[in-house]
Design a protein around this motif. Structure first.
Motif, PDB file in Angstrom:
ATOM      1  N   ASN A 539       0.848  -1.203   0.000  1.00  0.00           N
ATOM      2  CA  ASN A 539       0.000   0.000   0.000  1.00  0.00           C
ATOM      3  C   ASN A 539       0.880   1.249   0.000  1.00  0.00           C
ATOM      4  O   ASN A 539       1.521   1.569   1.006  1.00  0.00           O
ATOM      5  CB  ASN A 539      -0.918   0.002   1.225  1.00  0.00           C
ATOM      6  CG  ASN A 539      -1.745   1.277   1.322  1.00  0.00           C
ATOM      7  OD1 ASN A 539      -1.980   1.950   0.314  1.00  0.00           O
ATOM      8  ND2 ASN A 539      -2.179   1.616   2.521  1.00  0.00           N
ATOM      9  N   THR A 546      -8.246  -1.543   3.321  1.00  0.00           N
ATOM     10  CA  THR A 546      -8.786  -2.830   3.762  1.00  0.00           C
ATOM     11  C   THR A 546      -9.150  -3.631   2.520  1.00  0.00           C
ATOM     12  O   THR A 546      -9.991  -3.185   1.715  1.00  0.00           O
ATOM     13  CB  THR A 546     -10.018  -2.645   4.656  1.00  0.00           C
ATOM     14  OG1 THR A 546      -9.652  -1.879   5.815  1.00  0.00           O
ATOM     15  CG2 THR A 546     -10.566  -3.986   5.104  1.00  0.00           C
ATOM     16  N   ARG A 548      -9.232  -7.877   0.588  1.00  0.00           N
ATOM     17  CA  ARG A 548      -9.128  -9.336   0.638  1.00  0.00           C
ATOM     18  C   ARG A 548      -8.297  -9.787  -0.555  1.00  0.00           C
ATOM     19  O   ARG A 548      -8.361  -9.183  -1.633  1.00  0.00           O
ATOM     20  CB  ARG A 548     -10.505  -9.992   0.567  1.00  0.00           C
ATOM     21  CG  ARG A 548     -11.379  -9.710   1.776  1.00  0.00           C
ATOM     22  CD  ARG A 548     -12.710 -10.441   1.706  1.00  0.00           C
ATOM     23  NE  ARG A 548     -13.502 -10.022   0.561  1.00  0.00           N
ATOM     24  CZ  ARG A 548     -13.932 -10.824  -0.410  1.00  0.00           C
ATOM     25  NH1 ARG A 548     -13.610 -12.119  -0.401  1.00  0.00           N
ATOM     26  NH2 ARG A 548     -14.666 -10.358  -1.390  1.00  0.00           N
ATOM     27  N   PRO A 566     -10.640 -10.219   5.296  1.00  0.00           N
ATOM     28  CA  PRO A 566     -10.182  -8.841   5.084  1.00  0.00           C
ATOM     29  C   PRO A 566      -8.953  -8.523   5.951  1.00  0.00           C
ATOM     30  O   PRO A 566      -8.892  -8.898   7.122  1.00  0.00           O
ATOM     31  CB  PRO A 566     -11.384  -8.003   5.513  1.00  0.00           C
ATOM     32  CG  PRO A 566     -12.557  -8.911   5.337  1.00  0.00           C
ATOM     33  CD  PRO A 566     -12.064 -10.270   5.691  1.00  0.00           C
ATOM     34  N   ILE A 567      -8.015  -7.838   5.356  1.00  0.00           N
ATOM     35  CA  ILE A 567      -6.820  -7.409   6.085  1.00  0.00           C
ATOM     36  C   ILE A 567      -6.647  -5.900   5.891  1.00  0.00           C
ATOM     37  O   ILE A 567      -7.041  -5.348   4.864  1.00  0.00           O
ATOM     38  CB  ILE A 567      -5.553  -8.150   5.615  1.00  0.00           C
ATOM     39  CG1 ILE A 567      -5.287  -7.848   4.128  1.00  0.00           C
ATOM     40  CG2 ILE A 567      -5.667  -9.633   5.856  1.00  0.00           C
ATOM     41  CD1 ILE A 567      -3.954  -8.386   3.647  1.00  0.00           C
ATOM     42  N   THR A 568      -6.087  -5.230   6.870  1.00  0.00           N
ATOM     43  CA  THR A 568      -5.832  -3.788   6.816  1.00  0.00           C
ATOM     44  C   THR A 568      -4.334  -3.551   6.713  1.00  0.00           C
ATOM     45  O   THR A 568      -3.562  -4.098   7.504  1.00  0.00           O
ATOM     46  CB  THR A 568      -6.390  -3.084   8.054  1.00  0.00           C
ATOM     47  OG1 THR A 568      -7.806  -3.280   8.109  1.00  0.00           O
ATOM     48  CG2 THR A 568      -6.091  -1.590   8.013  1.00  0.00           C
ATOM     49  N   ASP A 570      -1.507  -0.508   6.578  1.00  0.00           N
ATOM     50  CA  ASP A 570      -1.312   0.908   6.873  1.00  0.00           C
ATOM     51  C   ASP A 570      -0.723   1.656   5.685  1.00  0.00           C
ATOM     52  O   ASP A 570      -0.136   1.055   4.771  1.00  0.00           O
ATOM     53  CB  ASP A 570      -0.392   1.075   8.081  1.00  0.00           C
ATOM     54  CG  ASP A 570      -1.072   0.660   9.379  1.00  0.00           C
ATOM     55  OD1 ASP A 570      -2.309   0.692   9.415  1.00  0.00           O
ATOM     56  OD2 ASP A 570      -0.356   0.293  10.334  1.00  0.00           O
ATOM     57  N   THR A 597     -12.033  -5.126  -2.614  1.00  0.00           N
ATOM     58  CA  THR A 597     -12.537  -4.487  -1.406  1.00  0.00           C
ATOM     59  C   THR A 597     -13.526  -5.420  -0.727  1.00  0.00           C
ATOM     60  O   THR A 597     -13.896  -6.478  -1.267  1.00  0.00           O
ATOM     61  CB  THR A 597     -13.226  -3.167  -1.751  1.00  0.00           C
ATOM     62  OG1 THR A 597     -14.380  -3.444  -2.570  1.00  0.00           O
ATOM     63  CG2 THR A 597     -12.283  -2.246  -2.515  1.00  0.00           C
ATOM     64  N   THR A 598     -13.972  -5.024   0.460  1.00  0.00           N
ATOM     65  CA  THR A 598     -14.904  -5.880   1.196  1.00  0.00           C
ATOM     66  C   THR A 598     -16.237  -6.032   0.478  1.00  0.00           C
ATOM     67  O   THR A 598     -16.968  -6.991   0.718  1.00  0.00           O
ATOM     68  CB  THR A 598     -15.145  -5.300   2.599  1.00  0.00           C
ATOM     69  OG1 THR A 598     -15.553  -3.938   2.473  1.00  0.00           O
ATOM     70  CG2 THR A 598     -13.865  -5.365   3.431  1.00  0.00           C
TER      71      THR A 598
END
Length: 651
Positions: A539, A546, A548, A566-568, A570, A597-598
């Protein structure tokens, strides 16, 4: 015979040449070039009353060229035809229409002799003049009318009788109307957009404006009797600057340097009396262009963005189309804005505030010509008389002041028949009559259709971006940024492309694809049907995302990989996770990995992974089991052999 004929022809030819010379005369001397003079007006006032009312015009003549002039005389010029139509008035202001008029020389008051016929007005010389004429002699007899007025400067280059006009200047003379008229001077506090996302600006243009044009305008708005109109987008940007900000500098982001200027200007703005103020739509979008391009979301976005500047929501809302131009259907199109008034220049002549269609109220604005007018003429007299003329033509006048020149044109004093009226009082009085109709000029200027298509694309990009960054400050600012993208300030601006590129460089699908990516080995070898391998989410956006990781197998019956939770990740970081393929048989299968995305929106580019299953672990276990069986059997056989031998020895 031949010689005799030739002699006769020669005599005839000589006679013809002589006659021609007599008729034509000697060659004229080269005509001297005209001297270069300039005339400026310094005052225009009216003395006396009734039949003795007299217009007195003062000024100066300057020789700005390199040649002397002779017999210089300043003469009154006037047109007896009053201007009553706003369109005619605008054309005269812009220099497109030169009214017919004539010089006046009935008495010695009508002209002023600067030099005698044989006296030189040398280069660099300056002379003051005064000319006057009774209104009855000038033909200025209609009350509340506007007459073109001025002087011509006549003279010669060679002290002969060949007089010609060497300079001229024009202004307006305004006769006293039958009743007192309102003058509402409205200072417009706005600037082209600069903010591209919270705390980040495309350039330092707003810093520069705060110390120049906007400094002048806030000073004018502070004066008693002045009204003001503010763009909420400007306050949003100045407030963002005041608490610290950054500026895009090529590929880098550097600290901004206008924080103190923003704090000082914002403090002055917040001290303005709110009862004299109003607000525009957020970022002053090109509403007429949006109407023509069937883009109603432009209005919705601007209304939504204005709610993010709560300190202004109690002010009356004045919709300000570009150059005050709207069409007959525009009031209905703007109805959802619930504006207190629509400021227009296309409503013809009438009172400053009038009822329009679809329940709207129209605020008639004085026209905005390219010069102080009429034509290219500029100076204190022209500016002052133009202000008076605007009031008479409009039955009262609401002047919009947005530039240095317009601020300089604002009269410090007014005649008794022109009464300064605040915007609040004007709106409180309500409309006086109903407009007959809105007449569009021959040419209208709006943003190009491509800008509104880009607006729609950018709106979709913001939706996708907010899906990717659920807690996004950038996404939360979507309505404000979208309104800025169709601001009427971009009409004719050279900064629009740079600002747009700075915005799309963060939220567009292409920018997101460049800054959010998935990294994985292009080939994975599985020695077990339950092996794991890593994938990395990168990122480079300024905010956490966030996502997947999803997989699509070319042969899911042989090999499949479950999507991740889902993972976040930073801002400016990467995160690695392990995924576990499920294999049912040996072989090589291609798997496509990507990010979503979710809600299932694809993000960035997919990557291909070749997964090969050899199943060597199962074969090993078979070998171990077989080896164990063989070992056990061999051991049992050996034990039996030992026991048999022991029994034989006992016997």
């Amino acid at each position: 015979m031949i010689r005799s004929t030739t002699a006769k022809l020669a005599l005839v030819l000589a006679w013809m040449i002589t006659v021609a010379a007599v008729l034509i005369g000697p060659a004229p001397a080269a005509q001297a070039s005209a001297p270069e003079l300039k005339v400026e007006l310094t005052s225009l006032r009216t003395t006396g009353s009734g039949s003795k009312a007299t217009a007195v015009l003062r000024g100066r003549v300057l020789n700005v060229g390199a040649q002397a002039a002779f017999g210089v005389r300043v003469m009154l010029w006037r047109s007896r035809d009053p201007i009553r139509d706003p369109a005619v008035f605008r054309s005269v202001l812009d220099g497109e229409n030169q009214p017919w008029g004539a010089l006046l020389n009935r008495s010695t008051d009508h002209y002023f002799s600067v030099t005698a016929t044989d006296q030189a007005f040398a280069p660099g010389a300056t002379a003051e003049f005064t000319v006057r004429g009774r209104l009855s002699d000038l033909g200025f007899t209609s009350a509340g009318s506007v007459y073109p007025f001025g002087v011509d400067v006549r003279g010669t280059a060679d002290a002969s009788s060949n007089f010609q006009t060497l300079a001229r200047t024009r202004t307006f003379y305004v006769t006293v109307p039958a009743k007192r008229l309102p003058l509402t001077s409205i200072v417009l506090l706005s600037a082209p957009p600069s903010k591209v996302r919270p705390d980040v600006f495309a350039d330092e243009s707003l810093r520069d404006e705060l110390s120049t044009r906007l400094d002048t305008l806030i000073g004018l708005a502070e004066r008693p009797g002045m009204s003001w109109l503010v763009d909420p987008a400007l306050i949003d940007e100045v407030a963002d600057m005041a608490d610290g900000y950054s500026v895009i500098d090529g590929k880098n982001i550097v600290p901004g340097t206008g924080q103190q200027a923003a704090q000082a200007w914002l403090q002055r703005f917040r001290a303005l009396p709110h009862d004299r103020g109003g607000r525009t739509l957020f970022a002053m979008p090109d509403v007429f262009g949006a109407e023509k391009n069937k883009a109603p979301d432009v209005l919705k976005r601007s209304i939504a963005a204005a709610a993010t500047v709560p300190e202004l929501t109690s002010l009356p809302l004045i919709v300000l189309p570009y150059d005050g131009v709207i069409g007959a259907a525009s009031p209905a199109w703007l109805r959802s804005a619930d504006a207190d008034a629509i400021a227009v220049t296309t409503a013809g002549r009438g009172p400053a505030l009038t009822a329009g269609g679809s329940g709207s109220i129209l605020l008639r604005l004085a026209p905005s010509p390219s010069a102080a007018g009429p034509g290219i003429e500029d100076g204190p007299v022209q500016r002052l008389q133009r202000q008076y003329a605007e009031a008479v033509i409009g039955g009262g006048v609401a002047r919009l002041i947005a530039t240095h020149d317009q601020a300089a044109a604002e009269a410090g004093i007014s005649p008794r028949w022109l009464v300064r009226t605040g915007l609040d009082d004007l709106l409180a009085d309500g409309p006086d009559g109903t407009v007959a109709g809105l007449t569009l000029p021959a040419r209208t200027t709006t943003l190009p259709a491509s800008r509104f298509r880009q607006f729609s694309t950018l709106a979709r990009d913001f939706t996708a971006y907010r899906d990717l960054v659920p807690a996004s400050a950038v996404g939360a600012d979507a309505s404000a940024t979208l309104s800025r993208s169709v601001s009427a300030s971009w009409i004719g601006s050279t900064r629009a492309a740079a600002w747009t590129n700075a915005v799309t460089g963060t939220v567009s699908a292409a920018a997101v694809a460049e800054k959010v990516s998935l990294s994985a080995s292009p080939r994975v070898l599985m020695s077990s049907r339950t092996n794991e391998f890593p994938v990395t989410v990168i990122n480079r956006l300024p905010e956490p995302i966030t996502v997947r990781v999803v997989f699509a197998s070319d042969n899911p019956q042989r090999i499949s990989i479950a999507d991740t939770a889902p993972i976040t990740v930073d801002a400016g970081q990467s995160q690695t996770i392990n995924v576990r393929p499920e294999a049912s048989s040996n072989g090589l299968v291609n798997v496509t990995a990507g990010l979503r995305t979710t809600s299932g929106q694809s993000v960035g580019h997919a990557t291909r992974i070749a997964v090969e299953v050899t199943d060597l672990g199962m074969i090993g276990w078979i070998i171990v089991v077989v080896s164990g069986v063989v070992l056990v059997a061999t051991t049992v056989l050996r034990i039996r052999q030992v026991r048999r031998k022991q029994r034989e020895e006992e016997l």
